[in-house]
Design a protein around this motif. Structure first.
Motif, mmCIF file in Angstrom:
data_model
loop_
_atom_site.group_PDB
_atom_site.id
_atom_site.type_symbol
_atom_site.label_atom_id
_atom_site.label_comp_id
_atom_site.label_asym_id
_atom_site.label_seq_id
_atom_site.Cartn_x
_atom_site.Cartn_y
_atom_site.Cartn_z
ATOM 1 N N LYS A 96 3.456 -17.684 -55.966
ATOM 2 C CA LYS A 96 2.660 -16.706 -56.055
ATOM 3 C C LYS A 96 2.760 -15.596 -54.935
ATOM 4 O O LYS A 96 2.540 -14.669 -55.106
ATOM 5 N N HIS B 11 5.019 -13.248 -56.692
ATOM 6 C CA HIS B 11 4.078 -12.359 -57.549
ATOM 7 C C HIS B 11 3.516 -11.381 -56.976
ATOM 8 O O HIS B 11 3.306 -10.114 -57.379
ATOM 9 N N ASP C 138 -3.878 -17.621 -51.337
ATOM 10 C CA ASP C 138 -3.209 -16.883 -52.329
ATOM 11 C C ASP C 138 -2.018 -16.814 -52.671
ATOM 12 O O ASP C 138 -1.594 -16.281 -53.828
ATOM 13 N N PHE C 139 -1.198 -17.289 -51.725
ATOM 14 C CA PHE C 139 0.209 -17.320 -51.946
ATOM 15 C C PHE C 139 1.118 -18.793 -51.484
ATOM 16 O O PHE C 139 2.244 -18.622 -51.889
ATOM 17 N N GLU D 230 1.059 -22.906 -52.935
ATOM 18 C CA GLU D 230 0.353 -23.627 -53.902
ATOM 19 C C GLU D 230 0.850 -25.090 -53.315
ATOM 20 O O GLU D 230 2.315 -25.165 -53.296
#
Length: 69
Positions: A7, A10, A60-61, A63
């Motif tokens: 993430k 991205h 948010d980044f 996982e």
């Protein structure tokens, strides 16, 4: 438990940023960026620096993935 920073990459793409831009903005070095690229563990301090630099929470980044048995 495995970890993925997919993430993060991205987010960088969405913001038209390169890994070098992240290094400069967050104050991290190339070695740390390589660890992130390989989905290796990094310190909470590094995650905090990235969080502040990007203006988003860690989840948010980052996982967390269940172990494959």
């Amino acid at each position: 438990m495995a970890i993925s920073y997919k993430k993060l990459w991205h987010i960088l793409i969405d913001r038209d940023m390169k890994k070098k831009d992240l290094e400069r903005l967050a104050g991290i070095n190339e070695y740390t960026t390589k660890k992130l690229t390989r989905n290796e563990n990094v310190s909470v301090e590094v995650l905090g620096k990235i969080s502040v630099a990007l203006g988003c929470p860690i989840d948010d980044f980052v996982e967390f993935l269940p172990d494959e048995n």
